[in-house]
Design a protein around this motif. Structure first.
Motif, PDB file in Angstrom:
ATOM      1  N   GLN A 103       0.954  -0.897  -0.098  1.00 27.73           N
ATOM      2  CA  GLN A 103      -0.050  -0.279   0.219  1.00 27.73           C
ATOM      3  C   GLN A 103       1.235   1.049  -0.358  1.00 27.73           C
ATOM      4  O   GLN A 103       0.551   2.258  -0.732  1.00 27.73           O
ATOM      5  N   LEU A 104       1.771   1.593   1.025  1.00 30.22           N
ATOM      6  CA  LEU A 104       3.074   2.679   1.063  1.00 30.22           C
ATOM      7  C   LEU A 104       3.737   2.340   0.062  1.00 30.22           C
ATOM      8  O   LEU A 104       4.035   3.789  -0.849  1.00 30.22           O
ATOM      9  N   LEU A 105       3.709   1.434  -1.278  1.00 34.67           N
ATOM     10  CA  LEU A 105       4.429   1.585  -2.227  1.00 34.67           C
ATOM     11  C   LEU A 105       3.859   2.152  -3.592  1.00 34.67           C
ATOM     12  O   LEU A 105       4.361   2.651  -4.242  1.00 34.67           O
ATOM     13  N   PHE A 106       2.794   1.273  -3.445  1.00 32.64           N
ATOM     14  CA  PHE A 106       1.405   1.550  -4.146  1.00 32.64           C
ATOM     15  C   PHE A 106       1.497   3.279  -4.447  1.00 32.64           C
ATOM     16  O   PHE A 106       1.493   4.841  -5.299  1.00 32.64           O
ATOM     17  N   PHE A 107       1.735   4.078  -3.141  1.00 32.64           N
ATOM     18  CA  PHE A 107       1.023   5.707  -2.515  1.00 32.64           C
ATOM     19  C   PHE A 107       2.180   5.976  -3.566  1.00 32.64           C
ATOM     20  O   PHE A 107       1.676   7.291  -3.670  1.00 32.64           O
ATOM     21  N   LEU A 108       2.875   6.064  -2.828  1.00 34.47           N
ATOM     22  CA  LEU A 108       4.365   6.560  -3.359  1.00 34.47           C
ATOM     23  C   LEU A 108       4.509   6.886  -4.702  1.00 34.47           C
ATOM     24  O   LEU A 108       5.080   8.026  -5.004  1.00 34.47           O
ATOM     25  N   SER A 109       4.759   5.590  -5.446  1.00 32.78           N
ATOM     26  CA  SER A 109       4.641   5.629  -6.940  1.00 32.78           C
ATOM     27  C   SER A 109       3.403   6.078  -7.521  1.00 32.78           C
ATOM     28  O   SER A 109       3.773   6.819  -8.384  1.00 32.78           O
ATOM     29  N   ALA A 110       2.024   6.097  -7.082  1.00 28.86           N
ATOM     30  CA  ALA A 110       0.952   6.898  -7.805  1.00 28.86           C
ATOM     31  C   ALA A 110       1.047   8.120  -7.741  1.00 28.86           C
ATOM     32  O   ALA A 110       1.319   8.907  -8.145  1.00 28.86           O
ATOM     33  N   LEU A 111       1.903   8.617  -5.731  1.00 34.03           N
ATOM     34  CA  LEU A 111       1.632  10.118  -5.621  1.00 34.03           C
ATOM     35  C   LEU A 111       2.647  10.573  -6.809  1.00 34.03           C
ATOM     36  O   LEU A 111       2.445  12.248  -7.187  1.00 34.03           O
ATOM     37  N   GLY A 112       3.569  10.365  -7.031  1.00 29.66           N
ATOM     38  CA  GLY A 112       5.110  10.639  -7.829  1.00 29.66           C
ATOM     39  C   GLY A 112       4.067  10.227  -9.417  1.00 29.66           C
ATOM     40  O   GLY A 112       4.990  11.659 -10.135  1.00 29.66           O
ATOM     41  N   ALA A 113       3.411  10.122 -10.262  1.00 29.32           N
ATOM     42  CA  ALA A 113       2.842  10.181 -11.078  1.00 29.32           C
ATOM     43  C   ALA A 113       1.834  11.582 -11.463  1.00 29.32           C
ATOM     44  O   ALA A 113       1.809  12.235 -12.161  1.00 29.32           O
ATOM     45  N   PHE A 114       1.244  11.544 -10.193  1.00 30.93           N
ATOM     46  CA  PHE A 114       0.053  12.699  -9.857  1.00 30.93           C
ATOM     47  C   PHE A 114       0.693  13.618  -9.952  1.00 30.93           C
ATOM     48  O   PHE A 114       0.758  14.598 -10.617  1.00 30.93           O
ATOM     49  N   ASN A 115       1.943  14.035  -9.450  1.00 31.32           N
ATOM     50  CA  ASN A 115       2.755  15.444  -8.832  1.00 31.32           C
ATOM     51  C   ASN A 115       3.167  15.649 -10.643  1.00 31.32           C
ATOM     52  O   ASN A 115       3.809  16.490 -10.891  1.00 31.32           O
ATOM     53  N   GLY A 116       3.440  14.652 -11.352  1.00 29.40           N
ATOM     54  CA  GLY A 116       3.381  14.700 -12.976  1.00 29.40           C
ATOM     55  C   GLY A 116       3.393  14.748 -13.556  1.00 29.40           C
ATOM     56  O   GLY A 116       2.878  16.427 -14.805  1.00 29.40           O
ATOM     57  N   PHE A 117       1.890  14.789 -13.570  1.00 29.51           N
ATOM     58  CA  PHE A 117       0.434  15.143 -14.641  1.00 29.51           C
ATOM     59  C   PHE A 117       0.429  16.991 -13.869  1.00 29.51           C
ATOM     60  O   PHE A 117       0.130  17.701 -14.702  1.00 29.51           O
ATOM     61  N   ILE A 118       0.367  17.013 -12.317  1.00 26.47           N
ATOM     62  CA  ILE A 118       0.309  18.822 -12.444  1.00 26.47           C
ATOM     63  C   ILE A 118       1.574  19.224 -12.930  1.00 26.47           C
ATOM     64  O   ILE A 118       0.430  20.715 -13.006  1.00 26.47           O
TER      65      ILE A 118
END
Length: 342
Positions: free
Chosen positions: A6-21
């Protein structure tokens, strides 16, 4: 899903989300619309698409094949957008089409005739490898725009904010390419790496935004619409000769600030003249003066030692001198002296 996953998924998805932002920010919210920012925006966009695909595929192997195909296809534009962003502003607007449209058309046609869902083997063995190879080629081609920054670091010259930013972008993209390339030997999930990379960009962004000095977004085009008049051009050309006449360049620490004070010219105007009129950086101009001095010493001083030649020409190290001399003349100092004496 386990807590660690769950932590790995959160960190990974957050990185991609920040990229879109960040992609949206660079495209829309920059204080002044600069064409190069759109290439940076598109670079962040295609990186984020690729990262999102990796994250969801890692945690859901049954992910739709069309989504996988889109994620892989986005990689074909990462290299071109990196190259176009780093390319000098005065050149990039002229031929960006040839770096984007052919690849976009090619991957669209390939995806239509050989969809990922029906041709998994072709994609894994040929198409993906070709995409990563093209990405690598553009990383190599982009190095020419980063090399001057590396030279500044080697010669211990101060870096501009845009230098730090460009170098960070280049290294970040290269690391992501390397992570994907070695994924089969390590772990397929590179979201955490991408997250780190994107957060680094965010940190730089916040630092530069809070700095009251010139905005790093605009630094590439700081001379736009500020042409030097003819009278000032003639004056600078005349005064610049004083650097050679007085041999000011023999001081190993001679800088743009020193030149501006000595010539009684605005540092900004002098920098603009050297960059736009002479088409080179101030450090390269001084390096050329020093090489010419070294050549004269080799031609006129038969007893001069090659060990002291660099220092007598204004260089602060023997290795820097030898590298610069060979790059400029195509010969080593010894070879030049021998050819001149014939």
């Amino acid at each position: 899903m386990a807590d660690s996953n769950q932590l790995l998924f959160f960190l990974s998805a957050l990185g991609a989300f920040n990229g879109f932002i960040l992609s949206v920010y660079f495209a829309i919210n920059a204080k002044k619309k600069i064409f190069s920012n759109y290439f940076l925006s598109l670079l962040m966009l295609v990186l984020s698409i690729r990262i999102v695909k990796s994250v969801f595929f890692y945690f859901n192997p049954n992910l739709s094949n069309i989504f996988i195909q889109i994620g892989l296809s986005a990689c074909i534009l990462i290299g071109p957008f990196l190259f176009l962003y780093l390319k000098p502003s005065k050149e990039k607007n002229q031929n960006w089409v040839k770096h984007v449209i052919p690849y976009l058309a090619a991957i669209t046609l390939i995806g239509s005739f050989y969809p990922y869902v029906k041709h998994l083997a072709i994609w894994k063995i040929w198409i993906v490898k070709a995409i990563y190879f093209q990405w690598f080629v553009y990383i190599v081609l982009s190095f020419q725009f980063i090399n001057p920054i590396i030279q500044k670091i080697r010669e211990k010259e101060p870096l501009k904010k845009i230098d730090v930013w460009s170098l960070s972008i280049y290294i970040g993209v290269a690391i992501i390419w390397l992570a994907y390339t070695v994924a089969s030997y390590t772990s397929y999930i590179i979201g955490a790496l991408s997250f780190t990379f994107v957060l680094y960009l965010v940190a730089l962004l916040l630092i530069f935004r809070n700095n009251n000095e010139s905005n790093f977004f605009q630094e590439k085009e700081k001379y736009k619409n500020k042409e030097i008049d003819a009278a000032m051009l003639a004056l600078i050309d005349q005064k610049l000769a004083l650097i050679v006449e007085k041999e000011l360049y023999l001081n190993p620490n001679f800088s743009l600030d020193d030149a501006a004070k000595e010539l009684k010219i605005s540092k900004h105007i002098l920098s603009q003249y050297v960059n736009e009129v002479l088409g080179k950086s101030f450090s390269n101009l001084i390096k050329e003066y020093r090489i010419e001095k070294a050549k004269k010493l080799l031609e006129n001083e038969s007893k001069i030692t090659l060990e002291s030649l660099g220092y007598d020409s204004g260089f602060n190290s023997k290795s820097t001198f030898f590298t610069a001399f060979k790059k400029t003349t195509g010969l080593t100092p010894a070879e030049y002296q021998k050819s001149y004496s014939k």
